[in-house]
Design an enzyme around this catalytic site. Structure first.
Site, short mmCIF file in Angstrom:
data_model
loop_
_atom_site.label_atom_id
_atom_site.label_comp_id
_atom_site.label_asym_id
_atom_site.label_seq_id
_atom_site.Cartn_x
_atom_site.Cartn_y
_atom_site.Cartn_z
N GLU A 21 26.91 -44.00 -50.71
CA GLU A 21 27.62 -42.77 -50.30
C GLU A 21 27.83 -41.80 -51.47
O GLU A 21 28.95 -41.40 -51.78
CB GLU A 21 28.93 -43.13 -49.62
CG GLU A 21 28.72 -43.97 -48.37
CD GLU A 21 30.00 -44.43 -47.70
OE1 GLU A 21 31.10 -43.99 -48.10
OE2 GLU A 21 29.91 -45.26 -46.77
N ASN A 61 22.27 -46.01 -50.18
CA ASN A 61 22.79 -46.27 -48.83
C ASN A 61 23.83 -45.22 -48.47
O ASN A 61 24.68 -44.87 -49.30
CB ASN A 61 23.42 -47.68 -48.81
CG ASN A 61 23.81 -48.15 -47.44
OD1 ASN A 61 22.98 -48.21 -46.53
ND2 ASN A 61 25.08 -48.51 -47.26
N HIS A 85 26.34 -45.42 -38.47
CA HIS A 85 27.62 -45.47 -37.76
C HIS A 85 27.63 -44.28 -36.80
O HIS A 85 28.02 -43.17 -37.16
CB HIS A 85 28.80 -45.38 -38.73
CG HIS A 85 28.93 -46.57 -39.63
ND1 HIS A 85 29.19 -47.83 -39.16
CD2 HIS A 85 28.84 -46.68 -40.99
CE1 HIS A 85 29.27 -48.68 -40.17
NE2 HIS A 85 29.05 -48.02 -41.29
N GLU A 91 24.10 -50.55 -41.24
CA GLU A 91 25.49 -50.75 -40.80
C GLU A 91 25.68 -50.25 -39.36
O GLU A 91 26.67 -49.60 -39.05
CB GLU A 91 26.46 -50.03 -41.75
CG GLU A 91 26.33 -50.44 -43.20
CD GLU A 91 27.34 -49.77 -44.12
OE1 GLU A 91 28.38 -49.28 -43.62
OE2 GLU A 91 27.10 -49.75 -45.34
N ASP A 113 26.57 -49.37 -35.76
CA ASP A 113 27.46 -49.52 -34.62
C ASP A 113 27.51 -48.17 -33.90
O ASP A 113 27.20 -47.14 -34.47
CB ASP A 113 28.87 -50.01 -35.00
CG ASP A 113 29.51 -49.28 -36.16
OD1 ASP A 113 29.23 -48.08 -36.37
OD2 ASP A 113 30.31 -49.90 -36.89
#
Length: 357
Positions: free
Chosen positions: A165, A206, A242, A271, A273
């Site tokens: 990030e 990432n 996400h 990651e 979801d």
């Protein structure tokens, strides 16, 4: 290029829900029995990929949850156990207890491990964030941290999220402690130090909100292209994914994955979801299933998209409700570890690709 697949079983169940028809336990059992022959990991492996789930240390004490994780998946990512606050709580004093617990669990279940993460602007120890450092001092601290952590897990993890990030939404560099003190060169340095500590491990950048083509993903594209030109060791780009139903599906996901792969790096969904505004209902669950299928298809359509990791697999232990109040139901299993339509969409997409391969 494979065509987008029709996820018949999942969509049929979702359609039945939308029509107001009861999807009976017998119907669920029949669908699950049809899929029982192969796990997500087994299907992914037939396409040359992995399918993993993150796990946090407290979740390992939930026996049923930990057992299912070990059966359904072939890779895991420590949710917190390898972050800086956990691994170097005091300067020069390292504690690998939490990370080691997950590595040991993974080894016992036959799972491989993604290392997460060597540097991030959050969850840093107070000794680091409260200090006043010169550029040289902070470079020395960063080098030592990366070197010690990567050496400890050498041969135990197959990839590292080296820098996490590091971009803002507009594509400018995030002004974290490393950027403000050292400047943007800390990114290349971090990759070089990680490579020196373990020349075989795959090194990733990432981030979230990079699934669509836009300013943020463009900035990573430019950065990785430059790193490659400068012969900096960079092996992969992690798209966290996400996602949230209320914000729409990421624009040109497959094309975005492909353009990074065309730079000569692997791409991973790291990651995943897909949350929704609660309460969940048939319409939202159907849309969520469709999105999970689309993300899986997008990865399967690009050879260098090497794997998918969901950020926890069950709503039972999801981070979403505590961070996004009023949102949740983000994962392919519900709170009772039962399959949701999203599971069927993923399974069917993988199964279709496995047959083709």
């Amino acid at each position: 290029m494979r065509p987008t697949r029709v996820r018949t079983a999942a969509l049929a169940a979702a359609t039945a829900l939308l029509a107001g028809l009861a999807v009976t336990p017998a119907a669920h059992a029949s669908t699950d029995q049809h899929r029982a022959g192969s796990t997500l990991a087994q299907l992914a492996e037939r396409t040359g990929r992995y399918f993993g789930s993150a796990v946090d240390n407290p979740e390992l004490s939930d026996t049923s949850y930990a057992d299912l994780l070990g059966k359904e998946f072939d890779a895991t990512t420590p949710g917190n156990g390898m972050k800086w606050y956990a691994t170097e709580p005091q300067r020069g004093v390292f504690d690998f207890t939490a990370g080691d617990e997950i590595v040991d669990y993974a080894k016992s279940k036959g799972l491989k491990v993604r290392g997460h993460t060597l540097l991030w602007h959050q969850q840093l120890p107070s000794w680091l964030t409260s200090g006043t450092w010169t550029a040289d001092e902070l470079r020395s601290i960063l080098k030592n941290h990366i070197t010690q952590v990567v050496r400890h897990y050498k041969g135990k993890v197959f990839a590292w999220d080296v820098a996490n990030e590091i971009m803002n939404e507009d594509g400018t560099y995030r002004e974290n402690i490393f950027y403000k003190t050292i400047g943007p060169s800390y990114i290349a340095d971090a990759l070089r130090w990680a490579h020196a500590a373990d020349p075989k491990v795959k090194l990733y950048l990432n981030d979230y909100n990079v699934e669509a083509i836009g300013p943020k993903s463009d900035a990573y594209y430019t950065l990785i292209k430059q790193l490659k030109a400068d012969h900096v060791p960079i092996n992969g780009f992690g798209m966290q994914a996400h996602l949230a139903l209320q914000y729409g599906f990421p624009d040109r996901l497959r094309q975005n994955i492909r353009r990074f792969a065309d730079l000569g790096v692997d791409v991973a969904i790291t990651e995943l979801d897909i949350r929704m505004v609660l309460p969940s209902d048939a319409t939202k669950l159907a849309q969520q299933a469709d999105w999970y299928g689309k993300v899986t298809d997008a990865c399967l359509n690009v050879k260098r998209c090497v794997g998918i990791t969901v950020w926890g697999y069950s709503d039972k232990h999801s981070w979403i409700p505590s961070v996004f109040p009023g949102e949740g139901a983000a994962l392919p299993w519900d709170e009772n570890l039962a399959h949701k339509p999203a599971y069927g969409a993923i399974h069917d997409a993988l199964a279709s690709a496995a047959k083709e391969d």
